[in-house]
Design a protein around this motif. Structure first.
Motif, short mmCIF file in Angstrom:
data_model
loop_
_atom_site.label_atom_id
_atom_site.label_comp_id
_atom_site.label_asym_id
_atom_site.label_seq_id
_atom_site.Cartn_x
_atom_site.Cartn_y
_atom_site.Cartn_z
N ILE A 105 24.55 28.48 51.03
CA ILE A 105 25.82 28.43 51.74
C ILE A 105 26.41 29.83 51.91
CG2 ILE A 105 27.31 28.15 49.72
CD1 ILE A 105 28.97 26.19 51.33
N PHE A 106 26.04 30.77 51.04
CA PHE A 106 26.65 32.10 51.10
C PHE A 106 26.26 32.86 52.36
CE2 PHE A 106 27.01 31.22 46.54
CZ PHE A 106 28.36 31.46 46.38
N SER A 107 25.16 32.48 53.00
CA SER A 107 24.80 33.15 54.25
C SER A 107 25.77 32.79 55.37
CB SER A 107 23.37 32.77 54.66
OG SER A 107 23.27 31.38 54.89
N TYR A 108 26.53 31.73 55.20
CA TYR A 108 27.48 31.29 56.22
C TYR A 108 28.88 31.83 55.98
CZ TYR A 108 24.04 27.82 57.69
OH TYR A 108 22.91 27.21 58.16
N ILE A 109 29.15 32.38 54.80
CA ILE A 109 30.53 32.76 54.47
C ILE A 109 30.63 34.24 54.13
CG2 ILE A 109 31.14 30.45 53.67
CD1 ILE A 109 30.69 31.37 50.82
N SER A 110 29.81 35.03 54.83
CA SER A 110 29.74 36.45 54.52
C SER A 110 30.66 37.30 55.38
CB SER A 110 28.29 36.94 54.67
OG SER A 110 27.82 36.66 55.98
N SER A 111 31.61 36.70 56.11
CA SER A 111 32.51 37.49 56.94
C SER A 111 33.46 38.30 56.06
CB SER A 111 33.32 36.58 57.86
OG SER A 111 34.20 35.78 57.10
N PHE A 112 34.08 39.35 56.67
CA PHE A 112 34.97 40.23 55.90
C PHE A 112 36.17 39.45 55.38
CE2 PHE A 112 38.79 42.88 55.80
CZ PHE A 112 38.39 43.83 54.86
N SER A 113 36.78 38.61 56.22
CA SER A 113 37.98 37.88 55.80
C SER A 113 37.69 36.96 54.63
CB SER A 113 38.55 37.08 56.97
OG SER A 113 37.60 36.13 57.43
N THR A 114 36.52 36.33 54.68
CA THR A 114 36.14 35.44 53.59
C THR A 114 35.86 36.23 52.32
OG1 THR A 114 35.18 33.87 55.16
CG2 THR A 114 34.49 33.68 52.86
N ALA A 115 35.16 37.35 52.46
CA ALA A 115 34.87 38.18 51.30
C ALA A 115 36.16 38.70 50.67
CB ALA A 115 33.98 39.36 51.72
N PHE A 116 37.14 39.05 51.50
CA PHE A 116 38.42 39.52 50.98
C PHE A 116 39.14 38.42 50.21
CE2 PHE A 116 43.03 40.21 51.48
CZ PHE A 116 43.14 41.46 50.88
N LYS A 117 39.09 37.21 50.77
CA LYS A 117 39.72 36.07 50.10
C LYS A 117 39.08 35.82 48.74
CE LYS A 117 40.67 32.45 52.59
NZ LYS A 117 40.52 31.19 53.37
N LEU A 118 37.76 35.88 48.71
CA LEU A 118 37.06 35.68 47.44
C LEU A 118 37.41 36.76 46.43
CD1 LEU A 118 33.50 34.64 48.71
CD2 LEU A 118 35.23 33.16 47.71
N LEU A 119 37.57 37.99 46.92
CA LEU A 119 37.93 39.10 46.04
C LEU A 119 39.30 38.87 45.42
CD1 LEU A 119 37.30 41.89 44.86
CD2 LEU A 119 38.29 42.89 46.93
N VAL A 120 40.27 38.42 46.22
CA VAL A 120 41.62 38.15 45.72
C VAL A 120 41.58 37.05 44.66
CG1 VAL A 120 43.89 37.25 46.36
CG2 VAL A 120 42.77 38.93 47.83
N ILE A 121 40.80 36.02 44.91
CA ILE A 121 40.68 34.92 43.95
C ILE A 121 40.11 35.40 42.63
CG2 ILE A 121 39.48 32.75 43.48
CD1 ILE A 121 39.69 32.21 46.55
N LEU A 122 39.06 36.22 42.71
CA LEU A 122 38.45 36.75 41.50
C LEU A 122 39.42 37.66 40.74
CD1 LEU A 122 34.84 37.56 42.78
CD2 LEU A 122 35.53 35.74 41.20
N LEU A 123 40.22 38.43 41.46
CA LEU A 123 41.21 39.27 40.81
C LEU A 123 42.26 38.44 40.09
CD1 LEU A 123 41.75 42.09 43.49
CD2 LEU A 123 40.69 42.32 41.23
N CYS A 124 42.68 37.33 40.70
CA CYS A 124 43.65 36.44 40.05
C CYS A 124 43.08 35.87 38.75
CB CYS A 124 44.03 35.29 40.99
SG CYS A 124 45.02 35.79 42.42
N ILE A 125 41.81 35.47 38.80
CA ILE A 125 41.18 34.93 37.60
C ILE A 125 41.03 36.01 36.53
CG2 ILE A 125 39.05 33.91 36.70
CD1 ILE A 125 38.72 32.57 39.46
N ALA A 126 40.69 37.21 36.98
CA ALA A 126 40.57 38.33 36.03
C ALA A 126 41.90 38.60 35.34
CB ALA A 126 40.07 39.57 36.76
N CYS A 127 43.00 38.50 36.10
CA CYS A 127 44.33 38.72 35.52
C CYS A 127 44.64 37.69 34.44
CB CYS A 127 45.39 38.69 36.61
SG CYS A 127 45.36 40.14 37.70
N ILE A 128 44.20 36.45 34.66
CA ILE A 128 44.42 35.41 33.65
C ILE A 128 43.69 35.78 32.36
CG2 ILE A 128 44.05 32.99 33.06
CD1 ILE A 128 44.31 32.33 36.03
N PHE A 129 42.44 36.19 32.50
CA PHE A 129 41.68 36.58 31.32
C PHE A 129 42.32 37.78 30.60
CE2 PHE A 129 38.11 34.23 33.32
CZ PHE A 129 37.75 33.44 32.22
N LEU A 130 42.89 38.70 31.40
CA LEU A 130 43.49 39.89 30.82
C LEU A 130 44.76 39.60 30.03
CD1 LEU A 130 42.96 42.50 33.69
CD2 LEU A 130 41.84 42.45 31.45
#
Length: 653
Positions: free
Chosen positions: A130-155
């Motif tokens: 499925i990742f070959s279909y969701i490799s656009s910049f906007s999607t990658a940015f959204k995923l990055l924001v989500i990962l940062l939010c999760i990282a903040c919880i762990f921190l």
């Protein structure tokens, strides 16, 4: 240093508050434990629905069913908390796991119209595709924001103390959570009653609506029970004996008809000839000229168009859209129907055991060399294992191709044609080949061809036009490869029958954008489609060719499960059990899939029509018997075929 000192001060202050009184500590833990699942629900539904606004709207509009979802999120968090023992770490891990589930469901729904099912967890490597279909910049940015939010919880664990519980309390809470999740999953009486009282209304045949109305957590958990295949009502050895009698009658009538046909035709003298039988399932093959708002500089499929005029052809009703190729293979090869399994099921992953009677094992019994060809990884959809269970003697996957030509990311269709010719030429037996191509697999968002033989124009956005242009060139190449294969056997004269078709309509942009702009459908939501639109979005052209005499037939709508019966009839061959019963059902209800059923008069239905229910029930019992039951049928008909074991010399390349 100042920042670190402040963190230490905050942590020390929180620690003093917690240590001041055990009652205060556990009150804080209880409060946070009850509050956090609310945030997890809002977080998950926002990702699943695409926005925070949509999530809030659903929660406010569906307050009672939201409570049911809340109970599931609470149970999930408490279970993780009980396992890891630290509140912040459990919160971060919960957010991560739920985000993965929500994002998977969001992208899966956007791309192929299906949410995230429990049985998707069994797809292993296939899920990464499925990742070959969701490799656009906007999607990658959204995923990055989500990962940062999760990282903040762990921190937060830097500031927040452990907030741990006694081992006995963790054990009790963990067991209670497991019980609640189990009860909801299998829908025990109290859980089912509670869900109903809180407004849970399951829509099995419309899973997008199911998830939209009931929430991701509730729909996902309540779908778990569908992984458990229930015994059909009335299933018994006596019932299978009755069904076997009807199958024997069908086989006898079919054999008599075949003999009469041979005696009265020029083919009679050639009855002993066993032609090669070659099934070619071309990846995402469809006729793009069916888009009413689009024009093409020339017909992209002239070979197929010619075959439609001269040989048996028609339209197959696919159980899939945009993906799930193995489910189409399953129907063709087994003669069994996906419509009788839970929506979203993947038999290759879930239900195919050590052996299952198929066309491959049947043709092998008739003296054929049965072979599967697929120019992609053999592990994909577990074909390397399943093809052995199906009775193939050999499976040639990607690694079996020597220095092949690629077009885009995949081995070309022309290479598959060359492979088929080579295998038939090298065999001293007639061949049954099931070939699955790969060249025209999506995504089509990026140009993959230097030249385009067919130009596309119409009421399309630039992105949509580019997607359709790329797809159309792939279709043109597929048509040319088929033409080359036919030309070879026309020249060689070796008796051969070719059956060519696609597996499903292609995924042309998110939310069906090309189909919507092209005028094939009226809405980007599949559940707003009319039955006629459903038929358009599931109908795949199929054609045949042969250099032996065969009667031309036309099929406006036909299930893939019944295609084998049609071909066996054309070849005047006996039909084994499930194909015989399938041929009888096809005369009443030629096409059946989850959201659509088509009868012999081309009438469309959203569920099995009354006039065919009895025969569908028999077909369901037979399918259950072969896949999950005791195989009682083998005691009365086709015992050797049904109990046939895999080839000892099965070869995997």
């Amino acid at each position: 240093m100042i920042f670190k000192a402040r963190i230490n001060a905050w942590r020390a202050g929180l620690q003093r508050i917690l240590e001041g009184s055990p009652r205060r500590k556990y009150s804080i833990i209880t409060g946070l434990t009850l509050l956090l699942p609310l945030g997890l629900m809002l977080w998950t539904e926002s990702l699943q629905r695409g926005s925070l606004t949509n999530a809030f709207g659903w929660m406010l509009k569906n307050a009672t069913i939201s409570m049911f979802n809340y109970g599931i999120y609470l149970s999930v968090f408490v279970l993780i908390y009980a396992l890891v023992g630290r509140f912040v770490f459990a919160a971060g891990l919960s957010a991560l796991l739920l985000a993965l589930a929500a994002l998977t469901s969001y992208f899966k729904s956007s791309l192929i119209g299906e949410p995230f099912f429990p049985w998707d967890l069994m797809l292993r490597k296939e899920g990464l595709n499925i990742f070959s279909y969701i490799s656009s910049f906007s999607t990658a940015f959204k995923l990055l924001v989500i990962l940062l939010c999760i990282a903040c919880i762990f921190l937060l664990r830097i500031v927040v103390p452990k907030l741990s519980l006694p081992l006995l309390a963790r054990l009790g809470l963990g067991l209670l959570s497991i019980y609640v999740l189990y009860a909801a999953s299998v829908q025990s009486p109290w859980a089912g009653k509670l869900a109903k009282e809180l407004g849970y209304k399951e829509t099995v045949w419309n899973q997008n609506k199911n998830y939209t109305d009931n929430g991701l957590a509730a729909a996902f958990v309540m779908n778990v029970k569908h992984t458990i295949i229930e015994r059909p009502e009335g299933y018994s050895k006596e019932e299978l004996a009755r069904i076997a009698e009807s199958i024997v009658a069908i086989q006898q009538a079919s054999a008599q008809s075949a003999n009469d046909g041979q005696d009265n035709s020029a083919a009679g003298s050639e009855a002993a000839v066993k032609p090669n039988v070659i099934f070619i399932m071309n990846e995402a093959f469809w006729d793009p000229t069916l888009l009413p708002n689009v024009s093409f500089s020339e017909d992209p499929i002239p070979t197929v168009r010619g075959l439609q005029q001269q040989f048996t052809s028609g339209y197959l009703l696919s159980p899939q859209f945009g993906g799930g190729t193995s489910n189409v293979e399953f129907e063709v090869l087994t003669g069994l129907s996906m419509s009788l399994l839970p929506q979203g099921a993947v038999p290759y992953q879930q239900h195919v055991g050590d052996s299952l009677p198929t066309l491959a094992s049947y043709f092998e019994d008739q003296g054929y060399y049965s072979m599967g060809i697929h120019p992609y990884d053999g592990w994909f959809w577990s074909r390397n294992r399943v093809y052995k269970s199906f009775g193939f003697e050999r499976f040639k996957s990607k690694t079996g191709f020597d220095n092949p030509q690629f077009k885009g990311a995949y081995i070309s269709d022309e290479e598959v044609t060359k492979s088929i010719i080579e295998e038939v030429s090298a065999s001293d037996r007639p061949m049954f080949i099931y070939a699955v191509t790969m060249q025209n697999h999506g995504p089509y968002s990026k140009p993959r061809y230097q030249e385009h033989e067919v130009q596309v124009s119409g009421e399309l956005t630039e992105d949509a036009a580019q997607i359709l242009q790329t797809y159309t060139q792939g279709v043109r190449d597929a048509d040319k490869a088929l033409g080359d294969l036919i030309a070879h056997f026309e020249q060689s004269g070796e008796p051969t029958v070719i059956i060519f078709y696609g597996d499903h309509l292609p995924m042309l942009g998110e939310e069906y954008s090309v189909y919507l702009q092209g005028g094939l459908i009226s809405s980007s939501s599949a559940w707003d489609w009319s039955l006629e639109e459903w038929q358009r979005m599931r109908s795949i052209p199929f054609v045949t060719w042969s250099n032996i005499p065969m009667e031309k037939q036309s099929y406006p709508a036909l299930s893939y499960a019944f295609l084998g019966s049609v071909i066996l009839d054309e070849l005047h061959m006996d039909k084994p059990a499930q194909f015989a019963l399938g041929s009888k059902l096809a005369k009443q209800l030629p096409a059946m899939t989850g959201p659509l059923y088509v009868d012999a008069q081309s009438q469309l239905y959203a569920k099995v029509p009354e006039h065919s229910k009895s025969l569908v029930d028999d077909y369901r019992k037979l399918q259950y018997d072969l896949m999950f039951g005791k195989r009682y049928l083998a005691d009365y008909v086709d015992g050797a075929f049904i109990h046939k074991t895999p080839q000892e010399g099965y070869t995997l390349e």
